[in-house]
Motif scaffolding. Structure first.
Motif, PDB file in Angstrom:
ATOM      1  N   ALA A  78      55.508  10.691  42.992  1.00 49.98           N
ATOM      2  CA  ALA A  78      54.664  12.539  43.613  1.00 49.98           C
ATOM      3  C   ALA A  78      55.360  13.319  42.557  1.00 49.98           C
ATOM      4  O   ALA A  78      56.424  13.068  41.101  1.00 49.98           O
ATOM      5  CB  ALA A  78      56.120  12.769  44.375  1.00 49.98           C
ATOM      6  N   SER A  79      54.082  14.103  42.046  1.00 54.27           N
ATOM      7  CA  SER A  79      54.184  14.973  40.088  1.00 54.27           C
ATOM      8  C   SER A  79      54.912  15.726  40.740  1.00 54.27           C
ATOM      9  O   SER A  79      54.861  16.643  40.171  1.00 54.27           O
ATOM     10  CB  SER A  79      52.914  15.096  40.280  1.00 54.27           C
ATOM     11  OG  SER A  79      52.267  15.641  41.009  1.00 54.27           O
ATOM     12  N   THR A  80      54.523  17.089  41.351  1.00 55.86           N
ATOM     13  CA  THR A  80      54.975  18.099  42.193  1.00 55.86           C
ATOM     14  C   THR A  80      55.080  18.591  43.529  1.00 55.86           C
ATOM     15  O   THR A  80      54.640  17.764  44.246  1.00 55.86           O
ATOM     16  CB  THR A  80      54.257  19.184  41.244  1.00 55.86           C
ATOM     17  OG1 THR A  80      54.867  20.044  41.461  1.00 55.86           O
ATOM     18  CG2 THR A  80      52.786  18.969  42.214  1.00 55.86           C
ATOM     19  N   ILE A  81      55.850  19.435  44.443  1.00 50.83           N
ATOM     20  CA  ILE A  81      55.920  19.687  45.267  1.00 50.83           C
ATOM     21  C   ILE A  81      54.706  21.932  45.356  1.00 50.83           C
ATOM     22  O   ILE A  81      54.994  22.284  44.621  1.00 50.83           O
ATOM     23  CB  ILE A  81      56.753  19.809  45.786  1.00 50.83           C
ATOM     24  CG1 ILE A  81      57.937  19.052  46.150  1.00 50.83           C
ATOM     25  CG2 ILE A  81      57.039  20.546  47.488  1.00 50.83           C
ATOM     26  CD1 ILE A  81      58.959  18.362  46.275  1.00 50.83           C
ATOM     27  N   THR A  82      54.285  21.697  46.303  1.00 48.52           N
ATOM     28  CA  THR A  82      53.210  23.057  46.328  1.00 48.52           C
ATOM     29  C   THR A  82      53.700  23.493  47.991  1.00 48.52           C
ATOM     30  O   THR A  82      54.015  22.892  49.179  1.00 48.52           O
ATOM     31  CB  THR A  82      52.360  23.085  45.855  1.00 48.52           C
ATOM     32  OG1 THR A  82      51.662  22.072  46.316  1.00 48.52           O
ATOM     33  CG2 THR A  82      51.996  23.109  44.303  1.00 48.52           C
ATOM     34  N   GLY A  83      53.423  24.049  48.039  1.00 45.33           N
ATOM     35  CA  GLY A  83      53.503  25.326  49.500  1.00 45.33           C
ATOM     36  C   GLY A  83      54.433  25.587  49.896  1.00 45.33           C
ATOM     37  O   GLY A  83      55.461  25.711  49.174  1.00 45.33           O
ATOM     38  N   ARG A  84      54.457  25.772  51.413  1.00 42.34           N
ATOM     39  CA  ARG A  84      56.045  26.207  51.911  1.00 42.34           C
ATOM     40  C   ARG A  84      56.257  25.638  53.443  1.00 42.34           C
ATOM     41  O   ARG A  84      55.457  24.490  53.426  1.00 42.34           O
ATOM     42  CB  ARG A  84      56.031  27.970  52.350  1.00 42.34           C
ATOM     43  CG  ARG A  84      54.702  28.297  53.346  1.00 42.34           C
ATOM     44  CD  ARG A  84      54.302  29.288  53.904  1.00 42.34           C
ATOM     45  NE  ARG A  84      54.396  30.516  52.027  1.00 42.34           N
ATOM     46  CZ  ARG A  84      53.367  30.751  51.524  1.00 42.34           C
ATOM     47  NH1 ARG A  84      52.169  30.490  52.583  1.00 42.34           N
ATOM     48  NH2 ARG A  84      53.284  31.754  50.763  1.00 42.34           N
ATOM     49  N   ALA A 228      62.707  15.489  38.054  1.00 42.10           N
ATOM     50  CA  ALA A 228      62.613  16.691  38.023  1.00 42.10           C
ATOM     51  C   ALA A 228      62.179  17.868  39.215  1.00 42.10           C
ATOM     52  O   ALA A 228      62.353  18.931  39.491  1.00 42.10           O
ATOM     53  CB  ALA A 228      62.531  17.245  36.837  1.00 42.10           C
ATOM     54  N   LEU A 229      61.524  17.009  40.135  1.00 40.03           N
ATOM     55  CA  LEU A 229      61.180  18.012  41.906  1.00 40.03           C
ATOM     56  C   LEU A 229      61.603  19.082  42.044  1.00 40.03           C
ATOM     57  O   LEU A 229      61.331  19.799  42.399  1.00 40.03           O
ATOM     58  CB  LEU A 229      60.492  16.941  42.831  1.00 40.03           C
ATOM     59  CG  LEU A 229      59.181  16.032  42.268  1.00 40.03           C
ATOM     60  CD1 LEU A 229      59.401  14.653  42.989  1.00 40.03           C
ATOM     61  CD2 LEU A 229      57.932  16.583  41.546  1.00 40.03           C
ATOM     62  N   GLU A 231      64.063  20.874  40.459  1.00 39.33           N
ATOM     63  CA  GLU A 231      63.994  21.740  39.752  1.00 39.33           C
ATOM     64  C   GLU A 231      62.570  23.026  39.890  1.00 39.33           C
ATOM     65  O   GLU A 231      62.196  24.177  40.184  1.00 39.33           O
ATOM     66  CB  GLU A 231      64.859  21.957  38.357  1.00 39.33           C
ATOM     67  CG  GLU A 231      66.375  21.231  37.945  1.00 39.33           C
ATOM     68  CD  GLU A 231      66.369  21.877  37.080  1.00 39.33           C
ATOM     69  OE1 GLU A 231      66.625  22.233  36.042  1.00 39.33           O
ATOM     70  OE2 GLU A 231      65.856  20.213  36.088  1.00 39.33           O
ATOM     71  N   MET A 232      61.881  22.204  40.083  1.00 41.10           N
ATOM     72  CA  MET A 232      60.566  22.392  39.610  1.00 41.10           C
ATOM     73  C   MET A 232      59.556  23.042  41.665  1.00 41.10           C
ATOM     74  O   MET A 232      59.267  24.705  40.981  1.00 41.10           O
ATOM     75  CB  MET A 232      59.265  20.966  39.421  1.00 41.10           C
ATOM     76  CG  MET A 232      59.178  20.588  38.285  1.00 41.10           C
ATOM     77  SD  MET A 232      58.230  19.130  38.334  1.00 41.10           S
ATOM     78  CE  MET A 232      57.062  19.445  38.492  1.00 41.10           C
ATOM     79  N   ALA A 233      61.007  22.537  42.480  1.00 48.71           N
ATOM     80  CA  ALA A 233      59.909  23.315  43.732  1.00 48.71           C
ATOM     81  C   ALA A 233      61.431  24.563  43.848  1.00 48.71           C
ATOM     82  O   ALA A 233      60.752  25.141  44.450  1.00 48.71           O
ATOM     83  CB  ALA A 233      60.501  22.297  44.659  1.00 48.71           C
ATOM     84  N   GLY A 234      62.024  25.448  43.191  1.00 48.14           N
ATOM     85  CA  GLY A 234      62.836  25.695  42.852  1.00 48.14           C
ATOM     86  C   GLY A 234      64.441  25.946  43.759  1.00 48.14           C
ATOM     87  O   GLY A 234      65.407  26.436  44.383  1.00 48.14           O
ATOM     88  N   CYS A 235      64.494  24.316  43.601  1.00 52.28           N
ATOM     89  CA  CYS A 235      66.222  24.587  44.643  1.00 52.28           C
ATOM     90  C   CYS A 235      66.999  24.362  42.996  1.00 52.28           C
ATOM     91  O   CYS A 235      66.897  23.690  42.480  1.00 52.28           O
ATOM     92  CB  CYS A 235      66.121  22.196  44.796  1.00 52.28           C
ATOM     93  SG  CYS A 235      64.908  22.050  46.463  1.00 52.28           S
ATOM     94  N   THR A 236      68.091  25.138  44.726  1.00 53.92           N
ATOM     95  CA  THR A 236      69.504  25.546  43.108  1.00 53.92           C
ATOM     96  C   THR A 236      70.509  24.056  42.910  1.00 53.92           C
ATOM     97  O   THR A 236      70.258  23.296  44.252  1.00 53.92           O
ATOM     98  CB  THR A 236      70.531  26.188  44.096  1.00 53.92           C
ATOM     99  OG1 THR A 236      69.974  27.295  44.452  1.00 53.92           O
ATOM    100  CG2 THR A 236      71.464  26.179  43.534  1.00 53.92           C
ATOM    101  N   LEU A 237      70.394  23.992  41.538  1.00 56.40           N
ATOM    102  CA  LEU A 237      71.295  22.794  41.667  1.00 56.40           C
ATOM    103  C   LEU A 237      72.704  23.042  40.836  1.00 56.40           C
ATOM    104  O   LEU A 237      72.612  23.985  40.851  1.00 56.40           O
ATOM    105  CB  LEU A 237      70.998  21.320  40.488  1.00 56.40           C
ATOM    106  CG  LEU A 237      69.748  20.268  40.432  1.00 56.40           C
ATOM    107  CD1 LEU A 237      68.094  21.226  41.351  1.00 56.40           C
ATOM    108  CD2 LEU A 237      69.758  19.893  39.115  1.00 56.40           C
TER     109      LEU A 237
END
Length: 294
Positions: A78-84, A228-229, A231-237
Motif C-alpha cells: 500500500a502506498s498511501t491512505i486517502t479519504g475519511r 510510514a502509512l 504517519e502519512m495518514a495523520g495517526c498519532t505515534l
C-alpha cells in the motif's frame, strides 16, 4: 467498496480479518510479505504451534482465512491512505486502488539492531530479543546479553531464569552501584570490555582479543513501524521503552476516525501469541464500529 481494508497480512492482520470474515464482512488484505519473524526457523510459546516453522504457521493460517469467500488477498504494498471514515482509498505500488469503510493497520515493526559486525547475520538464529520465545531451547547454557538501551538491563535481570548470564555493556549504558549489586545478586557476570564482532555460532570477540562462547545471545532492539502509512495518514505515534508505535484506544482505533491498528505496531511487548490476540480483538471492534457507527 470493502467493509475493511487490512494492510499487513501477518498474524495480527489475519486474526482480525478472520473475525470479520466470520461476520460475513467484505475484507481485502494487502500484504507486502515481510513477516517480522521471517528470520526464525521455529516459533515457540504459541499454544498449539510450539516449535513449528513460522512460515508453516503463516501459510496454514492464510489457507484457512482464504476459505472464506468474502476475503480477498492482494500481494503488494500500500502506498498511501486517502479519504475519511466510510470512504477510504488505498492505492498500491502496483497501480491498483481499493475502497473501504474502515482501515486496519497491521504493518508490524522493523528491528533496529546494534551495529556490531556479525550480529545481523545471526539475528533470529542465535541472537534473539524474547527469552520466552527462545530461552528454553538454550538448555540452560551460557547466555550473553548485549546492551543496547535501558531495556537491556531488564533482559539481563530476567535471563538468569534460563541460564548463566553475562551482561556485556559494550559502552551502551553505565550501571549505577544499585544496578550492579542487583545483577550480581542474580549471578550475572558484568563484562565492560567493548565488543569487536560476533563469530562462530554465538561467540563474542572482545576488543582485548578474548573470545567468549555462548549458547545464545539476546539484545533489546529498538522498534519502528515497518511502514510510514500511519504517519502519512495523520495517526498519532507514541514513544515506548521498546520504540515507537501507533497510539490506539481500548477499541484499537487510532487518532484518525475509521483507522484502526493492531499487533506489534500498536502494542508492546511483542510475540506471536500477543499479536494474534490483539488482532482478534481489533477485528471484533472493527465489526462493532460497522454495526454501531458513531
Amino acid at each position: 467498496m470493502q467493509d475493511v481494508i487490512v494492510i499487513g497480512g501477518s498474524y495480527a492482520g489475519m486474526a482480525a480479518a478472520l473475525q470479520l470474515a466470520r461476520a460475513r464482512r467484505k475484507v481485502v488484505v494487502i500484504d507486502a510479505g515481510q513477516r517480522r519473524n521471517r528470520f526464525a526457523s521455529h516459533s515457540h510459546g504459541f499454544l498449539g504451534q510450539d516449535g513449528v516453522d513460522p512460515a508453516i504457521i503463516w501459510a496454514e493460517a492464510r489457507r484457512q482465512l482464504l476459505a472464506y469467500p468474502a476475503v480477498r488477498w492482494i500481494e503488494g504494498t500500500a502506498s498511501t491512505i486517502t479519504g475519511r471514515k466510510d470512504d477510504f482509498r488505498v492505492p498500491t505500488e502496483a497501480g491498483d486502488t481499493f475502497a473501504g469503510r474502515r482501515i486496519l493497520l497491521a504493518t508490524g515493526v522493523s528491528d533496529q539492531l546494534p551495529e556490531i559486525p556479525g550480529l545481523a547475520e545471526r539475528w533470529g538464529g542465535t541472537v534473539f530479543h524474547c527469552p520466552y520465545c527462545h530461552g528454553y531451547e538454550l538448555d540452560q547454557g551460557r547466555i550473553g546479553v548485549i546492551a543496547s538501551s535501558a531495556m537491556s538491563l531488564h533482559q539481563a535481570q530476567l535471563l538468569p531464569e534460563w541460564g548463566e548470564v553475562t551482561f556485556l555493556t559494550n559502552s551502551a549504558l553505565s550501571l549505577d552501584p544499585e544496578q550492579r549489586a542487583d545483577l550480581q545478586a542474580r549471578g550475572v557476570t558484568i563484562e565492560e570490555t567493548p565488543i569487536s564482532r560476533l563469530t562462530g555460532a554465538a561467540d563474542i570477540e572482545l576488543r582485548d582479543g578474548r573470545v567468549l562462547p555462548f549458547a545464545g545471545l539476546f539484545t533489546a532492539t529498538r522498534t519502528e513501524p515497518a511502514s510510514a502509512l500511519a504517519e502519512m495518514a495523520g495517526c498519532t505515534l507514541i514513544e515506548t521503552p521498546m520504540g515507537r508505535q501507533i497510539m490506539t484506544g481500548d477499541g484499537k482505533e487510532t487518532s484518525v476516525p475509521g483507522i484502526f491498528a493492531c499487533g506489534d505496531v500498536a502494542r508492546a511487548p511483542h510475540s506471536v501469541s500477543l499479536a494474534v490476540g490483539d488482532g482478534a480483538w481489533a477485528g471484533a471492534q472493527l465489526h462493532r464500529s460497522l454495526v454501531w457507527p458513531e
